[in-house]
Design a protein around this motif. Structure first.
Motif, PDB file in Angstrom:
ATOM      1  N   ILE A  71      16.843  -7.307  -1.456  1.00 37.23           N
ATOM      2  CA  ILE A  71      15.486  -6.935  -1.061  1.00 37.23           C
ATOM      3  C   ILE A  71      14.765  -8.175  -0.550  1.00 37.23           C
ATOM      4  N   GLU A  72      14.135  -8.034   0.593  1.00 39.08           N
ATOM      5  CA  GLU A  72      13.269  -9.086   1.128  1.00 39.08           C
ATOM      6  C   GLU A  72      11.856  -8.520   1.187  1.00 39.08           C
ATOM      7  N   VAL A  73      10.893  -9.259   0.633  1.00 39.40           N
ATOM      8  CA  VAL A  73       9.504  -8.778   0.599  1.00 39.40           C
ATOM      9  C   VAL A  73       8.627  -9.649   1.482  1.00 39.40           C
ATOM     10  N   GLU A  74       7.877  -9.001   2.342  1.00 35.78           N
ATOM     11  CA  GLU A  74       6.926  -9.674   3.236  1.00 35.78           C
ATOM     12  C   GLU A  74       5.514  -9.303   2.783  1.00 35.78           C
ATOM     13  N   VAL A  75       4.730 -10.302   2.347  1.00 36.00           N
ATOM     14  CA  VAL A  75       3.398 -10.047   1.799  1.00 36.00           C
ATOM     15  C   VAL A  75       2.334 -10.245   2.869  1.00 36.00           C
ATOM     16  N   HIS A  76       1.439  -9.267   2.988  1.00 30.72           N
ATOM     17  CA  HIS A  76       0.339  -9.331   3.959  1.00 30.72           C
ATOM     18  C   HIS A  76      -0.998  -9.301   3.227  1.00 30.72           C
ATOM     19  N   ALA A  77      -1.807 -10.327   3.436  1.00 34.56           N
ATOM     20  CA  ALA A  77      -3.136 -10.416   2.813  1.00 34.56           C
ATOM     21  C   ALA A  77      -4.201 -10.068   3.854  1.00 34.56           C
ATOM     22  N   GLY A  78      -4.465  -8.790   4.013  1.00 33.34           N
ATOM     23  CA  GLY A  78      -5.474  -8.340   4.970  1.00 33.34           C
ATOM     24  C   GLY A  78      -5.043  -8.394   6.421  1.00 33.34           C
ATOM     25  N   THR A  79      -3.786  -8.738   6.669  1.00 34.94           N
ATOM     26  CA  THR A  79      -3.345  -8.932   8.058  1.00 34.94           C
ATOM     27  C   THR A  79      -2.880  -7.645   8.739  1.00 34.94           C
ATOM     28  N   ILE A  80      -2.634  -6.586   7.961  1.00 41.15           N
ATOM     29  CA  ILE A  80      -2.286  -5.313   8.608  1.00 41.15           C
ATOM     30  C   ILE A  80      -3.313  -4.238   8.249  1.00 41.15           C
ATOM     31  N   GLY A  81      -4.473  -4.684   7.746  1.00 46.56           N
ATOM     32  CA  GLY A  81      -5.538  -3.749   7.428  1.00 46.56           C
ATOM     33  C   GLY A  81      -6.462  -4.289   6.351  1.00 46.56           C
ATOM     34  N   THR A  82      -7.760  -4.336   6.652  1.00 46.72           N
ATOM     35  CA  THR A  82      -8.737  -4.756   5.643  1.00 46.72           C
ATOM     36  C   THR A  82      -9.454  -3.556   5.041  1.00 46.72           C
ATOM     37  N   GLU A  83      -9.088  -2.363   5.476  1.00 45.72           N
ATOM     38  CA  GLU A  83      -9.629  -1.142   4.895  1.00 45.72           C
ATOM     39  C   GLU A  83      -8.497  -0.393   4.191  1.00 45.72           C
ATOM     40  N   GLU A  84      -8.798   0.116   2.997  1.00 43.52           N
ATOM     41  CA  GLU A  84      -7.760   0.805   2.224  1.00 43.52           C
ATOM     42  C   GLU A  84      -7.239   2.043   2.950  1.00 43.52           C
ATOM     43  N   SER A  85      -8.105   2.699   3.710  1.00 43.19           N
ATOM     44  CA  SER A  85      -7.677   3.888   4.453  1.00 43.19           C
ATOM     45  C   SER A  85      -6.559   3.538   5.435  1.00 43.19           C
ATOM     46  N   GLU A  86      -6.646   2.354   6.025  1.00 44.05           N
ATOM     47  CA  GLU A  86      -5.599   1.899   6.951  1.00 44.05           C
ATOM     48  C   GLU A  86      -4.276   1.723   6.212  1.00 44.05           C
ATOM     49  N   LEU A  87      -4.351   1.152   5.017  1.00 41.09           N
ATOM     50  CA  LEU A  87      -3.136   0.878   4.257  1.00 41.09           C
ATOM     51  C   LEU A  87      -2.469   2.170   3.785  1.00 41.09           C
ATOM     52  N   VAL A  88      -3.277   3.145   3.371  1.00 38.10           N
ATOM     53  CA  VAL A  88      -2.730   4.442   2.959  1.00 38.10           C
ATOM     54  C   VAL A  88      -2.008   5.105   4.127  1.00 38.10           C
ATOM     55  N   GLU A  89      -2.621   5.042   5.307  1.00 37.60           N
ATOM     56  CA  GLU A  89      -2.008   5.635   6.498  1.00 37.60           C
ATOM     57  C   GLU A  89      -0.703   4.927   6.843  1.00 37.60           C
ATOM     58  N   LYS A  90      -0.708   3.605   6.746  1.00 42.24           N
ATOM     59  CA  LYS A  90       0.515   2.850   7.049  1.00 42.24           C
ATOM     60  C   LYS A  90       1.628   3.161   6.049  1.00 42.24           C
ATOM     61  N   LEU A  91       1.252   3.386   4.795  1.00 43.52           N
ATOM     62  CA  LEU A  91       2.254   3.742   3.787  1.00 43.52           C
ATOM     63  C   LEU A  91       2.878   5.091   4.117  1.00 43.52           C
ATOM     64  N   LYS A  92       2.051   6.050   4.518  1.00 44.86           N
ATOM     65  CA  LYS A  92       2.565   7.373   4.862  1.00 44.86           C
ATOM     66  C   LYS A  92       3.481   7.318   6.071  1.00 44.86           C
ATOM     67  N   LEU A  93       3.129   6.470   7.047  1.00 43.17           N
ATOM     68  CA  LEU A  93       3.890   6.402   8.304  1.00 43.17           C
ATOM     69  C   LEU A  93       5.095   5.469   8.224  1.00 43.17           C
ATOM     70  N   GLY A  94       5.200   4.702   7.128  1.00 46.28           N
ATOM     71  CA  GLY A  94       6.334   3.799   6.973  1.00 46.28           C
ATOM     72  C   GLY A  94       6.111   2.406   7.516  1.00 46.28           C
ATOM     73  N   ALA A  95       4.886   2.105   7.952  1.00 47.44           N
ATOM     74  CA  ALA A  95       4.588   0.761   8.460  1.00 47.44           C
ATOM     75  C   ALA A  95       4.304  -0.219   7.325  1.00 47.44           C
ATOM     76  N   ALA A  96       4.140   0.294   6.113  1.00 46.68           N
ATOM     77  CA  ALA A  96       4.014  -0.523   4.904  1.00 46.68           C
ATOM     78  C   ALA A  96       4.777   0.191   3.798  1.00 46.68           C
ATOM     79  N   ASP A  97       5.244  -0.564   2.818  1.00 47.18           N
ATOM     80  CA  ASP A  97       6.077   0.009   1.758  1.00 47.18           C
ATOM     81  C   ASP A  97       5.451  -0.098   0.370  1.00 47.18           C
ATOM     82  N   VAL A  98       4.563  -1.071   0.191  1.00 46.24           N
ATOM     83  CA  VAL A  98       3.848  -1.254  -1.076  1.00 46.24           C
ATOM     84  C   VAL A  98       2.409  -1.585  -0.725  1.00 46.24           C
TER      85      VAL A  98
END
Length: 342
Positions: A71-98
């Protein structure tokens, strides 16, 4: 010519076998029982000192070590979304995993029961909060989220974002002092209803734009915990320097993975992710608890004024709202259990 061709073919076959063997060994040593996976882990805070970053870096460390490199983990601190709604959408679409999200944003996916954990004055201490989320209620909530999201979301840990307090252009000496203040908070749902009852005017402003909004009188006040608003220098603005310790929310944050994706990983990878999640919970909480005092002192040293306030009127106003909200969520039994654990 036949002999030359036969010899060439034999040599080519031998080389192919050797290369295939090397490739098999390389694949085995790098991926174990499952193929190597890359996990994108994201939160919405941009400060590198934020407890979220501490937690996700611990997640990365443990997931990579426990998986033996699978497993390789890439950590993003606000770089792929500063709004939680963005992160939830990315999780659903597979653009984020955690990702890290609050109960309020999970209700937008149709899982209304999770908003129970965001009710004002539900918890009265970190000890109470930990007993709830780390026990049967936390397990029940995780099961609800997984089932009602059709396995799109799987809770693998409960983090905290601290104890939230009021900060604004004037100190609060009583509950009446909030009347007429524009107040950056949730603008719909139970929390908005509560602050309207208090007399404030809930206002929606993106987190990344809040410093400027406080500085330019777009909003009179806001609410958050010390590590979060002090790291963003909100206490240095004209409309953020007065901090009144309302302590209205011991916050809950969900560490989420996509359940379907999680199920596709090998058993060893799943175990590594769960161990990493457990380690991240402890690391994030420890960092947060330490920073509560650290950033309170920093705020005062930099000119902020802090006062305590009688919370009893706030709590009294919250109680009937809690009961009504729990009834609407069909979570009355859960609310009763939480209160009994105080």
């Amino acid at each position: 010519m036949k002999k030359v061709f036969s010899l060439s073919f034999a040599l080519l076959l031998m080389v192919s076998v050797v290369l295939a063997g090397c490739s098999s060994e390389e694949s085995s040593s790098s991926s174990g029982d499952g193929k190597k996976v890359k996990i994108v882990a994201a939160h919405n805070q941009t400060s590198p000192d934020n407890p979220y970053q501490t937690g996700l870096l611990k997640f990365k460390e443990v997931a990579e070590s426990e998986s033996n490199g699978n497993i390789e983990v890439e950590v993003h601190a606000g770089t792929i979304g500063t709004e939680e709604s963005e992160l939830v959408e990315k999780l659903k679409l597979g653009a984020a995993d955690v990702v890290l999200v609050s109960p309020g944003f999970m209700t937008q996916t149709g899982i209304k029961e999770v908003d129970l954990l965001a009710l004002p004055y539900l918890f009265d201490s970190y000890e109470h909060w930990e007993k709830v989320v780390d026990g049967e209620i936390g397990e029940e909530m995780a099961k609800l989220v997984n089932e009602k999201s059709n396995n799109d979301f799987k809770i693998v840990g409960y983090w905290s974002a601290g104890v939230r307090h009021y900060y604004g252009k004037k100190p609060l000496n009583s509950i009446d002092d909030m009347k007429g203040l524009t107040y950056r908070t949730q603008t719909s749902g139970v929390l908005a209803d509560y602050w309207k009852e208090v007399g404030a005017i809930p206002t929606s402003i993106a987190w990344g734009e809040l410093y400027q909004a406080l500085q330019q009188n777009v909003v009179d006040s806001s609410e958050n915990s010390y590590p979060y608003f002090v790291q963003q220098n909100h206490h240095k603005t004209n409309n953020g320097k007065y901090i009144s310790e309302t302590g209205h929310d011991y916050t809950t944050r969900f560490l989420l993975v996509n359940g379907k994706k999680f199920d596709s990983y090998s058993k060893e990878q799943q175990e590594a992710i769960l161990k990493a999640a457990d380690a991240s919970v402890q690391a994030e909480r420890e960092a947060l608890y330490a920073q509560e005092d650290e950033y309170k002192e920093k705020a005062m040293a930099e000119g902020a004024e802090v006062n305590e306030i009688d919370r009893a009127p706030f709590i009294k106003l919250a109680e009937p709202l809690q009961e009504k909200a729990a009834k609407d969520m069909e979570a009355e039994e859960l609310l009763k259990k939480i209160k009994e654990m105080k």
